[in-house]
Design an enzyme around this catalytic site. Structure first.
Site, PDB file in Angstrom:
ATOM      1  CG  ASP A  46      -1.847   1.190   1.230  1.00  0.00           C
ATOM      2  OD1 ASP A  46      -2.940   1.052   0.678  1.00  0.00           O
ATOM      3  OD2 ASP A  46      -1.470   2.264   1.747  1.00  0.00           O
ATOM      4  CE1 TYR A  51       0.840   7.907   2.211  1.00  0.00           C
ATOM      5  CE2 TYR A  51       1.370   5.645   1.658  1.00  0.00           C
ATOM      6  CZ  TYR A  51       0.516   6.564   2.206  1.00  0.00           C
ATOM      7  OH  TYR A  51      -0.663   6.138   2.769  1.00  0.00           O
ATOM      8  CE  LYS A  76      -3.627   4.813   0.339  1.00  0.00           C
ATOM      9  NZ  LYS A  76      -2.212   4.619   0.647  1.00  0.00           N
ATOM     10  CG  HIS A 109      -4.311   9.994  -0.072  1.00  0.00           C
ATOM     11  ND1 HIS A 109      -2.979   9.857  -0.350  1.00  0.00           N
ATOM     12  CD2 HIS A 109      -4.464   9.569   1.209  1.00  0.00           C
ATOM     13  CE1 HIS A 109      -2.354   9.374   0.726  1.00  0.00           C
ATOM     14  NE2 HIS A 109      -3.238   9.189   1.677  1.00  0.00           N
TER      15      HIS A 109
END
Ligand code: A2P
Length: 272
Positions: A46, A51, A76, A109
């Site tokens: 994930d 990120y 996402k 997200h």
């Protein structure tokens, strides 16, 4: 012992492993963490564009030589891309960074303004076969209700903060009713839940770690878990959840620990 499934079927019949390695905040250690995870049997990763580690995830996948069909990869769509109406471009960028030609699950997200329009573009990508399943993240019941009204495909997944300290059962129940699988981010409360005496007592009794007790509790509630760790021993521990079970009494104790206390942002009051 009641057998728990390692895979869950989504509402479009896609199959997803119930334990994933989470990589939020794994930073420069992402490639190493994903490699440990793949070596120890994880097949679900994930990540998210925000990120900043999709490239590292892609490298670890490539190096593993594991067949693409055996993997389940989630990423996402970030808020800025939703606001700017750049869903398709952002998706293509994620694919490139991950070195993949499809993702298994693509999520909105956060429920920012414009999320319904972005979701409609995701529906197109899904129909084109570039995404095997679509869903959302950080949606409470009312966000889901608004989305369902304006879109055509019921999300397959809703990824929310869910751990002993924050048990949003209203959203969980709504998702169950609509066959939306719930995934828990920060299942350990970013580590904060590990210090709870009641959980430590159950762990001692069962000769398991506190993290394992929390993750098993979530699995028994039908929630998919995405624990983050960069340490090999913990990564092994966090998927070793299928050889023990919690009793009804232990489940009741875990359920009673809710404090409505989030470690992350509140989906009704965030400013990014
Ligand atoms: P680390 O990455 O240094 O192992 P969450 O998934 O709820 O966000 O929690 C992640 C936090 O919990 C991280 O700080 C991670 O640290 C730590 N953690 C993950 N797995 C375990 C474990 N099995 N035992 C103790 N701490 C853990």
């Amino acid at each position: 012992m009641k057998e728990l499934k390692r895979l869950v079927q989504l509402n479009n019949n896609t199959v997803m492993p119930t334990v994933a390695i989470g990589v939020w905040q794994s930073r420069h250690e992402t490639e190493k963490a994903v490699t440990y995870a793949l070596n120890h049997g994880y097949r679900h990763i994930d990540t998210a564009s925000v990120y900043g580690n999709e490239e590292a995830v892609g490298k670890a996948i490539k190096k593993s030589n594991i067949k693409r069909e055996s993997l389940f990869i989630t990423t996402k769509l970030w808020n800025e891309d939703i606001r700017k109406g750049k869903t398709r471009e952002a998706f293509e960028d994620s694919l490139k960074k991950l070195q993949l030609d499809y993702v298994d699950l693509f999520l909105i997200h956060w429920p920012v303004e414009g999320n319904e329009d972005a979701y409609l573009v995701m529906e197109e990508l899904y129909k084109e076969g570039k995404i095997k399943a679509i869903g959302v993240s950080n949606y409470r019941k009312h966000h889901l209700e608004a989305l369902l009204e304006k879109t055509n495909i019921v999300p397959m997944v809703n990824q929310i903060e869910y751990n002993p300290f924050i048990q949003d059962d209203e959203t969980l129940e709504f998702c169950r009713q609509h066959h939306i699988v719930v995934e828990a981010w920060s299942p350990l409360g970013s580590g904060a839940c590990l210090a709870v005496q009641e959980i430590q007592d159950i762990a001692q009794e069962k000769r398991k770690s506190t993290a394992q007790i929390i993750l098993r509790w979530l699995l028994q509630k039908g929630i998919v878990v995405l624990p983050k760790s960069v340490h090999e021993r913990r990564i092994i521990e966090n998927i070793n959840l299928f050889q023990f079970e919690l009793s009804d009494d232990e489940m009741t104790i875990m359920n009673s620990l809710n404090r409505n206390q989030r470690t992350g942002p509140n989906p009704d009051r965030f400013d990014f």
